[in-house]
Scaffold this motif. Structure first.
Motif, PDB file in Angstrom:
ATOM      1  N   LYS A  90      36.210  12.272  50.407  1.00  0.00           N
ATOM      2  CA  LYS A  90      34.789  12.586  50.212  1.00  0.00           C
ATOM      3  C   LYS A  90      33.964  12.200  51.444  1.00  0.00           C
ATOM      4  CE  LYS A  90      34.719   9.936  46.461  1.00  0.00           C
ATOM      5  NZ  LYS A  90      36.132   9.497  46.499  1.00  0.00           N
ATOM      6  N   THR A  91      34.167  10.973  51.928  1.00  0.00           N
ATOM      7  CA  THR A  91      33.410  10.526  53.103  1.00  0.00           C
ATOM      8  C   THR A  91      33.820  11.316  54.347  1.00  0.00           C
ATOM      9  OG1 THR A  91      33.101   8.312  52.183  1.00  0.00           O
ATOM     10  CG2 THR A  91      32.906   8.516  54.564  1.00  0.00           C
ATOM     11  N   THR A  92      35.091  11.647  54.429  1.00  0.00           N
ATOM     12  CA  THR A  92      35.577  12.456  55.563  1.00  0.00           C
ATOM     13  C   THR A  92      34.856  13.802  55.606  1.00  0.00           C
ATOM     14  OG1 THR A  92      37.744  11.393  55.370  1.00  0.00           O
ATOM     15  CG2 THR A  92      37.641  13.431  56.659  1.00  0.00           C
ATOM     16  N   LYS A 129      29.282   6.096  58.532  1.00  0.00           N
ATOM     17  CA  LYS A 129      30.007   5.067  57.807  1.00  0.00           C
ATOM     18  C   LYS A 129      29.822   5.240  56.312  1.00  0.00           C
ATOM     19  CE  LYS A 129      26.079   2.191  58.849  1.00  0.00           C
ATOM     20  NZ  LYS A 129      25.460   1.029  59.380  1.00  0.00           N
ATOM     21  N   SER A 130      30.718   4.660  55.565  1.00  0.00           N
ATOM     22  CA  SER A 130      30.665   4.779  54.117  1.00  0.00           C
ATOM     23  C   SER A 130      29.589   3.866  53.546  1.00  0.00           C
ATOM     24  CB  SER A 130      32.031   4.413  53.540  1.00  0.00           C
ATOM     25  OG  SER A 130      31.991   4.532  52.136  1.00  0.00           O
ATOM     26  N   PRO A 131      28.644   4.397  52.764  1.00  0.00           N
ATOM     27  CA  PRO A 131      27.563   3.559  52.220  1.00  0.00           C
ATOM     28  C   PRO A 131      27.953   2.835  50.931  1.00  0.00           C
ATOM     29  CG  PRO A 131      27.144   5.855  51.714  1.00  0.00           C
ATOM     30  CD  PRO A 131      28.463   5.804  52.439  1.00  0.00           C
ATOM     31  N   PHE A 177      25.030   9.345  49.544  1.00  0.00           N
ATOM     32  CA  PHE A 177      25.141   8.281  48.546  1.00  0.00           C
ATOM     33  C   PHE A 177      26.605   7.978  48.244  1.00  0.00           C
ATOM     34  CE2 PHE A 177      21.005  10.128  47.642  1.00  0.00           C
ATOM     35  CZ  PHE A 177      20.217   9.056  47.241  1.00  0.00           C
ATOM     36  N   ASP A 178      26.889   6.695  48.021  1.00  0.00           N
ATOM     37  CA  ASP A 178      28.167   6.291  47.424  1.00  0.00           C
ATOM     38  C   ASP A 178      27.816   5.345  46.284  1.00  0.00           C
ATOM     39  OD1 ASP A 178      30.498   5.088  46.608  1.00  0.00           O
ATOM     40  OD2 ASP A 178      31.369   5.047  48.617  1.00  0.00           O
ATOM     41  N   LEU A 179      27.943   5.819  45.065  1.00  0.00           N
ATOM     42  CA  LEU A 179      27.470   5.068  43.902  1.00  0.00           C
ATOM     43  C   LEU A 179      28.581   4.298  43.206  1.00  0.00           C
ATOM     44  CD1 LEU A 179      24.945   7.699  42.501  1.00  0.00           C
ATOM     45  CD2 LEU A 179      24.544   5.817  44.099  1.00  0.00           C
ATOM     46  N   ILE A 181      26.600  13.107  47.110  1.00  0.00           N
ATOM     47  CA  ILE A 181      26.756  11.935  46.263  1.00  0.00           C
ATOM     48  C   ILE A 181      28.203  11.705  45.873  1.00  0.00           C
ATOM     49  CG2 ILE A 181      25.989  10.832  44.118  1.00  0.00           C
ATOM     50  CD1 ILE A 181      23.689  13.161  44.417  1.00  0.00           C
ATOM     51  N   GLU A 182      28.767  10.593  46.385  1.00  0.00           N
ATOM     52  CA  GLU A 182      30.085  10.162  45.932  1.00  0.00           C
ATOM     53  C   GLU A 182      29.908   9.343  44.657  1.00  0.00           C
ATOM     54  OE1 GLU A 182      32.734   8.577  48.931  1.00  0.00           O
ATOM     55  OE2 GLU A 182      31.488   9.391  50.533  1.00  0.00           O
ATOM     56  N   TRP A 183      30.810   9.475  43.721  1.00  0.00           N
ATOM     57  CA  TRP A 183      30.780   8.771  42.440  1.00  0.00           C
ATOM     58  C   TRP A 183      29.503   9.039  41.640  1.00  0.00           C
ATOM     59  CZ3 TRP A 183      35.387   7.264  41.055  1.00  0.00           C
ATOM     60  CH2 TRP A 183      36.324   6.978  42.075  1.00  0.00           C
TER      61      TRP A 183
HETATM   62 MG    MG Z   1      33.902   7.421  50.410  1.00  0.00          MG
END
Ligand code: MG
Ligand code: ADP
Length: 158
Positions: free
Chosen positions: A41-43, A59-61, A84-86, A112-114
């Protein structure tokens, strides 16, 4: 048509899909990114930001919940992108107090991740992207739910 599936053989393919998405996106878009830890997802967000011309570090939040990328000069015009990374999100009042709601507006793209961790307070998605980890790479499925999403899907397929 509002959906498609792709096989991404390696990290470079995920970055390339992000770059393809960067050419297709329009402002005022909410994109949910689904998939296990390490699914890519971040990639994908990194590839998308690089495709928009952002040259800094992505970077991953995970701890900050959101990483803002404001006033990006994309081909589509000036964009605000919020990543977002929730995964660690658990305080619904923080959503209001941190002003996260304001990040969803006509000039922004929110990824939005998660999203499952905040499903009652998040705006509904224009696009869902599902990552599946395979022995050899990743499968990714994109599903559009709105008119802007359909435009985006059409742009990617062209
Ligand atoms: Mg991620
Ligand atoms: P997530 O944000 O979903 O937790 P990351 O993007 O942080 O996942 O990490 C994904 C990991 O998988 C990274 O090590 C990346 O190099 C790797 N990766 C990304 N895309 C692919 C792919 N298509 N095939 C194999 N490995 C990949």
């Amino acid at each position: 048509d509002n959906n498609f599936t792709l096989e991404l053989a390696d990290e470079a393919a995920t970055l390339a899909f992000g770059a393809a998405l960067s050419k297709a996106i329009v402002p005022n878009l909410t994109i949910y990114l689904h998939g296990d830890l390490g699914a890519g997802k971040t990639t994908l967000v990194r590839g998308l930001l690089h495709g928009l011309g952002f040259t800094g570090k992505v970077k991953s939040p995970t701890y900050t919940l959101v990483e803002p990328y404001e006033s990006i000069e994309a081909a589509q015009g000036l964009l605000n992108l919020y990543h977002f990374d929730l995964y660690r999100f658990n305080d619904e009042e923080e959503w209001e107090s941190a002003g996260f709601r304001d990040y969803f507006n006509a000039a922004s793209v929110c990824l939005i991740e998660w999203p499952e961790k905040a499903e009652h307070i998040l705006p509904t998605p224009d696009i869902d992207i599902y990552f599946e980890i395979k022995p050899d790479g990743r499968n990714v499925r994109l599903v559009g739910h709105s008119l802007p999403a359909e435009v985006c899907v059409k742009n990617i397929k062209e």
